[in-house]
Scaffold this active site. Structure first.
Site, PDB file in Angstrom:
ATOM      1  CG  HIS A  87      -2.031   0.998   1.163  1.00 53.68           C
ATOM      2  ND1 HIS A  87      -1.858   2.330   1.478  1.00 53.68           N
ATOM      3  CD2 HIS A  87      -3.336   0.855   0.808  1.00 53.68           C
ATOM      4  CE1 HIS A  87      -3.018   2.962   1.328  1.00 53.68           C
ATOM      5  NE2 HIS A  87      -3.922   2.102   0.921  1.00 53.68           N
ATOM      6  CG  ASP A 118      -7.643  -2.197  -2.659  1.00 56.66           C
ATOM      7  OD1 ASP A 118      -8.774  -1.717  -2.482  1.00 56.66           O
ATOM      8  OD2 ASP A 118      -6.604  -1.522  -2.605  1.00 56.66           O
TER       9      ASP A 118
END
Length: 430
Positions: free
Chosen positions: A306, A364
């Site tokens: 991330h 995600d």
């Protein structure tokens, strides 16, 4: 609280710049008067080292894997609270009492219907239109239907607009889905909770009785909580920038949805699922892992790592648990895509390369698998993200409106084009 000032030496000029301490996190150098004192601007592509506002809503520590909404850890809110309670918290700065929550839920529930003329508005889109295109258009169009909540200087109208968007976003999202699959719209049911009502509007059909599944409703509610706000990301910054011009709240949220549509932002879970489909089967995983480790290969493992979190994304831990709860509830065991996902998860949490690079599975990765299991097509993933993020956008927008230091957004630039030159008549040009 202001710390000792910073000093900038430029040529023979020495400038003293105020340093402002944050409640948590790094201090900030105030460069508001830098140009006036030195004739210099700062250069910060993406604004990754620039604080564009002061905010009391969300705090992230990417190195430590911390996410706080109004000071409350995301883990506690997802475990013990629900989405509308989180909405109240983000909007009002505190958790509601029993009476406050009942009042808030009641107001949201009774604003879930959209104007009947708006239902016909959907017919103007092609059947194969992406649901996000429909969302951008329909949310922007709310300003044409609700003229009584456009005055941003009126606190009451701001509140009404906020409630309307939180309430109507699930209805608009569900209608967008139903329209693209050719099924009739399902109207809201006031006796159902927020998330169950949304699932019914998406998956019920007039010819059959809809039977809610509390495990699935709770899972989606948790997804909404995890996505409700995430500090000054691209779409939130877009909402603030649009709002700084005095644009009405519906237009500002439509701008945020448009930004969220980008694959580098809200489309990441869709990209993660497409990657799993590309890999296809477990036996092909080593080949793709090798590609991911090859510096000369452009292939990237989507859903890992991330930009902000350099530790395990705190939302991913909750999403991992939620994902497995959904798969167990639905009895999904033999899906090749899920087999690939689970093996990739195992490798990422044990392979020294992934651990060293801190390429942990992110939210995600798990949300894509979960939403697929819930029955949503990949084209709806970003729509669900927008639905959840609406409350964060509204809270940030409202905070900006009330901030006396806020100015219309006007980033500077380094001009690298031609210097001044004179106009040449077309007949003399070579």
């Amino acid at each position: 609280m202001t710390a000792k000032p910073a000093h900038l030496n430029f040529g023979e000029t020495n400038v003293e710049l105020p340093v402002i301490d944050a409640a948590i996190g790094p201090s900030v150098v105030d460069i508001g008067k830098l140009y006036a004192k030195t004739g210099l601007f700062t250069y910060d592509p993406g604004f990754t080292s620039t604080a564009a506002c002061e905010s009391a809503i969300t705090y992230i520590d990417g190195d430590q894997g911390v996410l706080l909404y109004r000071g409350y850890p995301i883990e506690q809110l997802a475990e013990h609270g629900d989405f509308l309670e989180t909405c109240y918290l983000l909007l009002n700065g505190k958790l509601p009492t029993v009476a406050e929550k009942e009042d808030f839920v009641g107001r949201v529930t009774h604003h879930t219907m959209i104007h009947e003329q708006m239902s016909r508005f959907f017919q103007g889109f092609r059947r194969d239109a992406h649901p996000m295109a429909v969302m951008v258009g329909c949310v922007g169009a709310l300003s044409a239907f609700y003229h009584d909540s456009l005055d941003i200087e009126d606190p009451y109208q701001r509140m009404v607009a906020s409630i309307r968007m939180i309430a109507k976003m699930p209805t608009i999202a569900a209608h967008a889905y139903k329209y693209t699959i050719g099924q009739p719209f399902i109207y809201p049911t006031n006796s159902l909770d927020y998330t169950t009502n949304f699932l019914k509007m998406c998956f019920a059909v007039p010819c059959e009785e809809y039977k809610p599944n509390p495990v699935l409703s709770r899972a989606l509610d948790r997804i909404f909580i995890l996505h409700a706000d995430h500090e000054q990301n691209a779409s939130t910054s877009t909402v603030r920038l649009a709002g700084s011009s005095g644009a009405n709240p519906f237009a500002c949220i439509a701008a945020g949805i448009a930004c969220l549509w980008g694959p580098a932002h809200g489309g990441a879970n869709e990209a993660a699922l497409k990657m799993l489909e590309e890999i296809g089967t477990v036996d092909r995983i080593p080949h793709f892992i090798a590609k991911a480790k090859d510096k000369n290969d452009p292939f990237r493992l989507m859903g890992f790592g991330h930009r902000v979190y350099k530790n395990y994304d705190p939302r991913a831990k909750i999403m991992q648990k939620t994902c497995h709860e959904v798969l167990k509830e639905l009895g999904i065991k033999d899906d090749p895509l899920l087999d690939v996902a689970m093996e990739l998860e195992r490798i990422a949490l044990s392979d020294p390369y992934f651990i060293e690079k801190k390429l942990y599975p992110n939210i995600d990765f798990y949300s894509g698998i979960t939403l697929k299991a819930l029955g949503f097509p990949t084209s709806m993933f970003t729509v669900l993200f927008a639905l959840a993020r609406t409350v964060g956008w509204i809270a940030q927008w409202a905070e900006m409106i009330q901030d006396p230091a806020q100015k219309i957004g006007r980033p500077r630039q380094i001009y690298t084009g031609p210097t001044q030159r004179d106009y040449v008549p077309i007949t003399a040009r070579r």
